[in-house]
Design a protein around this motif. Structure first.
Motif, PDB file in Angstrom:
ATOM      1  N   LEU A 213       0.712  -1.240  -0.052  1.00 11.12           N
ATOM      2  CA  LEU A 213       0.069  -0.043   0.080  1.00 11.12           C
ATOM      3  C   LEU A 213       0.986   1.201   0.040  1.00 11.12           C
ATOM      4  O   LEU A 213       0.431   2.278  -0.722  1.00 11.12           O
ATOM      5  CB  LEU A 213      -0.947   0.018   1.215  1.00 11.12           C
ATOM      6  CG  LEU A 213      -1.950  -1.028   1.195  1.00 11.12           C
ATOM      7  CD1 LEU A 213      -2.610  -1.153   2.639  1.00 11.12           C
ATOM      8  CD2 LEU A 213      -2.975  -0.792   0.055  1.00 11.12           C
ATOM      9  N   GLY A 214       2.046   1.263   0.785  1.00 15.08           N
ATOM     10  CA  GLY A 214       2.673   2.378   0.953  1.00 15.08           C
ATOM     11  C   GLY A 214       1.921   3.425   1.860  1.00 15.08           C
ATOM     12  O   GLY A 214       0.878   3.317   2.331  1.00 15.08           O
ATOM     13  N   ILE A 218      -1.797   3.042   3.115  1.00 15.35           N
ATOM     14  CA  ILE A 218      -2.197   2.678   4.359  1.00 15.35           C
ATOM     15  C   ILE A 218      -3.289   3.710   5.223  1.00 15.35           C
ATOM     16  O   ILE A 218      -4.151   3.568   5.801  1.00 15.35           O
ATOM     17  CB  ILE A 218      -0.986   2.593   5.418  1.00 15.35           C
ATOM     18  CG1 ILE A 218      -0.301   1.424   4.896  1.00 15.35           C
ATOM     19  CG2 ILE A 218      -1.368   2.488   7.058  1.00 15.35           C
ATOM     20  CD1 ILE A 218       1.207   1.228   5.583  1.00 15.35           C
ATOM     21  N   VAL A 219      -2.838   5.088   5.076  1.00 17.05           N
ATOM     22  CA  VAL A 219      -3.859   6.183   5.488  1.00 17.05           C
ATOM     23  C   VAL A 219      -5.231   6.154   4.712  1.00 17.05           C
ATOM     24  O   VAL A 219      -6.209   6.227   5.358  1.00 17.05           O
ATOM     25  CB  VAL A 219      -3.115   7.848   5.150  1.00 17.05           C
ATOM     26  CG1 VAL A 219      -3.998   8.470   5.552  1.00 17.05           C
ATOM     27  CG2 VAL A 219      -1.741   7.779   6.211  1.00 17.05           C
ATOM     28  N   PHE A 220      -5.113   6.075   3.448  1.00 15.10           N
ATOM     29  CA  PHE A 220      -6.359   5.855   2.897  1.00 15.10           C
ATOM     30  C   PHE A 220      -7.328   4.617   3.345  1.00 15.10           C
ATOM     31  O   PHE A 220      -8.404   4.562   3.209  1.00 15.10           O
ATOM     32  CB  PHE A 220      -6.095   5.812   1.225  1.00 15.10           C
ATOM     33  CG  PHE A 220      -7.295   5.676   0.403  1.00 15.10           C
ATOM     34  CD1 PHE A 220      -8.039   6.877   0.286  1.00 15.10           C
ATOM     35  CD2 PHE A 220      -7.634   4.414  -0.603  1.00 15.10           C
ATOM     36  CE1 PHE A 220      -9.246   6.853  -0.474  1.00 15.10           C
ATOM     37  CE2 PHE A 220      -8.652   4.430  -1.316  1.00 15.10           C
ATOM     38  CZ  PHE A 220      -9.596   5.724  -1.461  1.00 15.10           C
ATOM     39  N   LEU A 221      -6.544   3.314   3.647  1.00 17.53           N
ATOM     40  CA  LEU A 221      -7.269   2.209   3.823  1.00 17.53           C
ATOM     41  C   LEU A 221      -7.912   2.309   5.115  1.00 17.53           C
ATOM     42  O   LEU A 221      -9.016   1.973   5.486  1.00 17.53           O
ATOM     43  CB  LEU A 221      -6.245   1.002   3.837  1.00 17.53           C
ATOM     44  CG  LEU A 221      -6.926  -0.255   4.417  1.00 17.53           C
ATOM     45  CD1 LEU A 221      -8.105  -0.762   3.230  1.00 17.53           C
ATOM     46  CD2 LEU A 221      -5.890  -1.412   4.327  1.00 17.53           C
ATOM     47  N   LEU A 222      -7.300   3.203   6.085  1.00 20.14           N
ATOM     48  CA  LEU A 222      -7.407   3.441   7.467  1.00 20.14           C
ATOM     49  C   LEU A 222      -8.810   4.262   7.382  1.00 20.14           C
ATOM     50  O   LEU A 222      -9.795   3.987   8.247  1.00 20.14           O
ATOM     51  CB  LEU A 222      -6.335   4.025   8.152  1.00 20.14           C
ATOM     52  CG  LEU A 222      -6.826   4.516   9.893  1.00 20.14           C
ATOM     53  CD1 LEU A 222      -7.026   3.020  10.498  1.00 20.14           C
ATOM     54  CD2 LEU A 222      -5.414   5.272  10.271  1.00 20.14           C
ATOM     55  N   ILE A 223      -8.687   5.382   6.639  1.00 15.97           N
ATOM     56  CA  ILE A 223      -9.859   6.171   6.509  1.00 15.97           C
ATOM     57  C   ILE A 223     -11.211   5.665   5.949  1.00 15.97           C
ATOM     58  O   ILE A 223     -12.394   5.666   6.557  1.00 15.97           O
ATOM     59  CB  ILE A 223      -9.686   7.221   5.499  1.00 15.97           C
ATOM     60  CG1 ILE A 223      -8.594   8.387   5.985  1.00 15.97           C
ATOM     61  CG2 ILE A 223     -11.035   8.196   5.082  1.00 15.97           C
ATOM     62  CD1 ILE A 223      -7.934   9.429   5.197  1.00 15.97           C
TER      63      ILE A 223
END
Length: 246
Positions: A213-214, A218-223
């Motif tokens: 993910l990079g 990772i931030v996008f997936l967390l959101i």
């Protein structure tokens, strides 16, 4: 005792004590709104409520006690399995107890008159089918060795529990709760569980396929994950409101 073991024990003690407290509250409940093992059967029948709360309370307390006792000897994964098995078995036994006591009361001479109309179960086949498909996808990754044994135990158990809860929600007098018995909460509860099941399966698939993910990914997936969880919780709560709980 190393730091990992201490953290595991502290986690088990914290969660275990919380579960024990919930079990005590359930066991001693006197019929307060939203307290105890509350499904359709226990709202209609006081006899079913008392017996189901006794089973649910005792089972929940034992789950918490075993979680604490076993924490020095089991890994996080196996403790999660103990937690899922304990709570899942307790819920199943409490449901069967409530169903049996309600049916016995209906057959008895002293049984109160029912609501006067047939209660139709909600149609949750689409949600059940989707969750079964998610479970099948996860099983495929597990059998090919793309998912570790510990992950299979934890995530597989969680997906099975979500599916079992959805199946129970499709049964008459389980999530068709007082006072309206419209089945709104059952449908929205099933939708929320299906969203969580789909999110879990998608994240496992990403990890199993080795997708990198990079940082931004990772931030996008967390959101996205937080958004799905928030929407699922909101859906379940609005269903309870529309059903007439608060």
């Amino acid at each position: 005792m190393d730091g990992y073991e201490l953290l595991r024990i502290l986690w088990a003690v914290f969660v275990g004590l919380g579960i024990i407290a919930a079990g005590v509250i359930t066991l001693t409940s006197k019929g307060e709104p939203g307290i105890g093992f509350r499904i359709g059967y226990t709202y209609i029948s006081e006899r079913a409520r008392r017996k189901a709360n006794r089973v649910s309370g005792i089972g929940t307390i034992f789950t918490g006690v075993f979680l604490i006792i076993l924490s020095p000897f089991l890994t996080f994964a196996w403790l999660a399995v103990v937690l899922l098995l304990g709570l899942g078995t307790t819920m199943l036994l409490a449901y069967l107890t409530a169903k049996r006591e309600y049916e016995l009361e209906e057959l008895s001479k002293e049984a109160p008159k029912g609501p006067g109309r047939k209660i139709e179960p909600p149609d949750l086949k689409a949600y059940i089918g989707l969750q079964a498909a998610f479970l099948g996808i996860f099983a495929l990754f597990s059998t090919t060795g793309s998912v570790s044994k510990e992950t299979t135990l934890i995530i597989g158990g969680a997906l099975l529990l979500l599916l079992a809860l959805t199946v129970l929600a499709s049964r008459p007098l389980v999530f068709q709760l007082a006072p309206g018995f419209s089945g709104i909460m059952a449908r929205k509860f099933a939708r929320a569980l299906t969203l969580v099941s789909g999110l879990t399966t998608a994240e496992v698939a990403l990890a199993a396929l080795g997708y990198e993910l990079g940082p931004l990914g990772i931030v996008f997936l967390l959101i996205i994950s937080l958004g799905v969880i928030f929407y699922a919780a909101f859906t379940a709560l609005t269903g309870a409101y529309e059903e007439g709980y608060y």
